[in-house]
Motif scaffolding. Sequence first.
Motif, mmCIF file in Angstrom:
data_model
loop_
_atom_site.group_PDB
_atom_site.id
_atom_site.type_symbol
_atom_site.label_atom_id
_atom_site.label_comp_id
_atom_site.label_asym_id
_atom_site.label_seq_id
_atom_site.Cartn_x
_atom_site.Cartn_y
_atom_site.Cartn_z
ATOM 1 N N ASP A 132 0.818 -1.221 0.000
ATOM 2 C CA ASP A 132 0.000 0.000 0.000
ATOM 3 C C ASP A 132 0.850 1.268 0.000
ATOM 4 O OD1 ASP A 132 -2.350 -1.392 -0.112
ATOM 5 O OD2 ASP A 132 -2.767 -1.269 2.049
ATOM 6 N N ASP A 133 1.909 1.303 0.820
ATOM 7 C CA ASP A 133 2.745 2.505 0.869
ATOM 8 C C ASP A 133 3.484 2.708 -0.457
ATOM 9 O OD1 ASP A 133 4.349 0.236 1.468
ATOM 10 O OD2 ASP A 133 5.867 1.524 2.404
ATOM 11 N N GLN A 134 3.870 1.621 -1.129
ATOM 12 C CA GLN A 134 4.514 1.727 -2.429
ATOM 13 C C GLN A 134 3.528 2.240 -3.484
ATOM 14 O OE1 GLN A 134 5.860 -2.386 -2.545
ATOM 15 N NE2 GLN A 134 8.001 -1.681 -2.536
ATOM 16 N N LYS A 135 2.275 1.773 -3.406
ATOM 17 C CA LYS A 135 1.249 2.260 -4.329
ATOM 18 C C LYS A 135 1.011 3.754 -4.132
ATOM 19 C CE LYS A 135 -1.322 -2.050 -4.935
ATOM 20 N NZ LYS A 135 -2.580 -2.764 -4.728
ATOM 21 N N LYS A 136 1.013 4.175 -2.871
ATOM 22 C CA LYS A 136 0.806 5.588 -2.558
ATOM 23 C C LYS A 136 1.951 6.440 -3.125
ATOM 24 C CE LYS A 136 -0.525 8.509 1.311
ATOM 25 N NZ LYS A 136 -0.801 8.556 2.745
ATOM 26 N N LYS A 137 3.195 5.979 -2.929
ATOM 27 C CA LYS A 137 4.360 6.688 -3.472
ATOM 28 C C LYS A 137 4.306 6.727 -4.998
ATOM 29 C CE LYS A 137 7.654 5.741 0.241
ATOM 30 N NZ LYS A 137 8.866 5.010 0.618
ATOM 31 N N HIS A 138 3.910 5.619 -5.583
ATOM 32 C CA HIS A 138 3.793 5.528 -7.037
ATOM 33 C C HIS A 138 2.748 6.546 -7.543
ATOM 34 C CE1 HIS A 138 4.282 3.442 -10.854
ATOM 35 N NE2 HIS A 138 2.980 3.407 -10.988
ATOM 36 N N GLY A 139 1.619 6.610 -6.832
ATOM 37 C CA GLY A 139 0.570 7.558 -7.206
ATOM 38 C C GLY A 139 1.023 9.004 -7.076
ATOM 39 N N LYS A 140 1.731 9.318 -5.984
ATOM 40 C CA LYS A 140 2.258 10.686 -5.784
ATOM 41 C C LYS A 140 3.265 11.040 -6.865
ATOM 42 C CE LYS A 140 0.333 11.969 -1.858
ATOM 43 N NZ LYS A 140 -0.557 13.093 -1.761
#
Length: 135
Positions: A11-19
């Motif tokens: 989830d945190d990687q997805k969030k960073k990817h989205g940002k």
Amino acid sequence: MKETPYELLEDDQKKKHGKNNEAKMTLYNALPRKEYARVFMCKTAKEVWHTLIITHQGNSQVKNCKIDRLTQEYEKFSISSEETIDTGFTRFNAIVTSLKSLDPDYSSKNHVRKFLRALPLKWRAKVMAIKEAKD
């Protein structure tokens, strides 16, 4: 380096990817087509930003040369009697703005005095008369 499919990211990687994607899109939308063509293959917003900085400011050696050239232009700046105040101010402002963009520590003190000293003598007298009339 092997890329992990989006579905397998934490989830945190997805969030960073989205940002990162959001930041890249913001940069892409702000760029003219020519600049976009230069950076569209960059994988991260940081890489886009770094490419733009190197392209427009150059490395530190190029940057220092530009600062030296602009400082010299600033010191030698003058307005000819054939030139209008508007065109002279546009040239002066371009030098000062460029210096500020390349050197954040550049001091903007005394620009008004420098500009007034650059005016031809006949104009300086008029400017001083207007200033005295206001005081």
